[in-house]
Design an enzyme around this catalytic site. Sequence first.
Site, PDB file in Angstrom:
ATOM      1  N   HIS A 150      17.347  86.977  39.981  1.00 52.23           N
ATOM      2  CA  HIS A 150      16.876  88.253  39.416  1.00 52.23           C
ATOM      3  C   HIS A 150      15.615  88.060  38.557  1.00 52.23           C
ATOM      4  O   HIS A 150      14.943  87.045  38.702  1.00 52.23           O
ATOM      5  CB  HIS A 150      18.008  88.945  38.654  1.00 52.23           C
ATOM      6  CG  HIS A 150      19.283  88.968  39.461  1.00 52.23           C
ATOM      7  ND1 HIS A 150      19.534  89.898  40.443  1.00 52.23           N
ATOM      8  CD2 HIS A 150      20.338  88.107  39.479  1.00 52.23           C
ATOM      9  CE1 HIS A 150      20.711  89.624  41.010  1.00 52.23           C
ATOM     10  NE2 HIS A 150      21.216  88.536  40.451  1.00 52.23           N
ATOM     11  N   HIS A 167      22.773  81.823  39.602  1.00 50.61           N
ATOM     12  CA  HIS A 167      23.225  83.197  39.329  1.00 50.61           C
ATOM     13  C   HIS A 167      24.417  83.200  38.382  1.00 50.61           C
ATOM     14  O   HIS A 167      25.037  82.159  38.136  1.00 50.61           O
ATOM     15  CB  HIS A 167      23.637  83.894  40.637  1.00 50.61           C
ATOM     16  CG  HIS A 167      22.476  84.367  41.446  1.00 50.61           C
ATOM     17  ND1 HIS A 167      22.104  85.679  41.524  1.00 50.61           N
ATOM     18  CD2 HIS A 167      21.585  83.668  42.198  1.00 50.61           C
ATOM     19  CE1 HIS A 167      21.034  85.787  42.308  1.00 50.61           C
ATOM     20  NE2 HIS A 167      20.704  84.574  42.729  1.00 50.61           N
ATOM     21  N   GLU A 192      27.148  80.298  41.119  1.00 48.80           N
ATOM     22  CA  GLU A 192      27.522  81.391  40.202  1.00 48.80           C
ATOM     23  C   GLU A 192      28.202  80.696  39.031  1.00 48.80           C
ATOM     24  O   GLU A 192      29.377  80.317  39.102  1.00 48.80           O
ATOM     25  CB  GLU A 192      28.485  82.369  40.893  1.00 48.80           C
ATOM     26  CG  GLU A 192      27.914  83.105  42.097  1.00 48.80           C
ATOM     27  CD  GLU A 192      27.147  84.381  41.742  1.00 48.80           C
ATOM     28  OE1 GLU A 192      26.910  84.632  40.537  1.00 48.80           O
ATOM     29  OE2 GLU A 192      26.789  85.116  42.678  1.00 48.80           O
TER      30      GLU A 192
HETATM   31 ZN   LIG Z   1      22.936  87.430  40.732  1.00 47.93          ZN
END
Ligand SMILES: [Zn+2]
Length: 362
Positions: A177, A254, A318
Amino acid sequence: MLRRIIFLLLLSILMTPISASLAAPPGASANDAKNVLTKIRWAVHTDAVTGAKRLRLVFDFTGPVKVNSSMLAVPVPSLILNLTGVVPGAGIGSNTKLDGTIADSINAVSNGKETRMKIDLPIMINDTDYKVFVLRKDPVTKRPDRIVVDINKPVLPANFHFTAGLKGKVIVLDPGHGGSDPGAIGPGKTMEKTITLAVSLKVKALLEKAGAKVIMTRQSDRDVYKPGDTAVEELSARASVANRNKADIFVDVHINSFVNPDVGGTATYYYEKTPYDLILAQTIQSNLIHDGGLENRGVHAANFYVLKHTVMPSVLAELAFISNPKEENLLNEPDFQQKMAQGIVKGIDDFFAQAAKMGGEQ
Ligand SMILES: [Zn+2]
């Protein structure tokens, strides 16, 4: 009444040649403008000798056709076919899905004079990797005028002869992002984009200390392609940083999120396009669990765009759940960020050691 008929007759005599010559694009005859693309077929063929795969697209037309082709790198890698004097038949070529490995989809855009076929590809290919040829109508076999496009399955540029150690390795880090896209947002308003960048910068520092060359898709709070772009444009820009720089590996960072705030832990994703993707996911995941100490949610295969569209071994980690208040607090602590960064770096180091044993040193 009669006057009206004479007027219409006169009008049609006057208009016919004018409108026809207006519709005809430069260099094409008036007849070309009525050429209709009637059908698109495709199939993947495997060479009986070499085992190489090739996607063949066949376009049918009602008349003889002229084509020129070129490759386009942005917003996504694509092969462009410009068809002069051609219009697509109703519904022909509007976002047709292709095999997904050699080519993703095909889309026809027409201005009524010229049709532009855009074939989206997973990665950029060379001029030698595709062929376009024109076939004339065959009265014996009753085949219409055609264009045939052959696209070879891209050969991975690196032959993955990995050596152990971090020194000299080219590693692309992708902090998930950024800019107009905050990613997930925690109950305490922490934004995913802030944490992914903070951890990635720490990974970069550690890798550089060990002698690796690190390239980041972004080093500040920004969009990699452009603000407000589509997800595919943004992800394609990130994958192409790794492909352009011929990275040894690509690591995407992430933070997870879920509706249930109690859910937490670390997970790592891979797409098995090389024999090394799974190993990279395993070494990074086990070091993240060891150093970060969160719940082990495991290693999973996933069809994520960046994993599929990077040609080198790649993973998407993640690190934790931003939706879990406890983990959101941890993610804001520089100490915890450092531990996660360390886990990623140890995972990368372990990966090269294992990959070297797998065949790099033969
Ligand atoms: Zn993400």
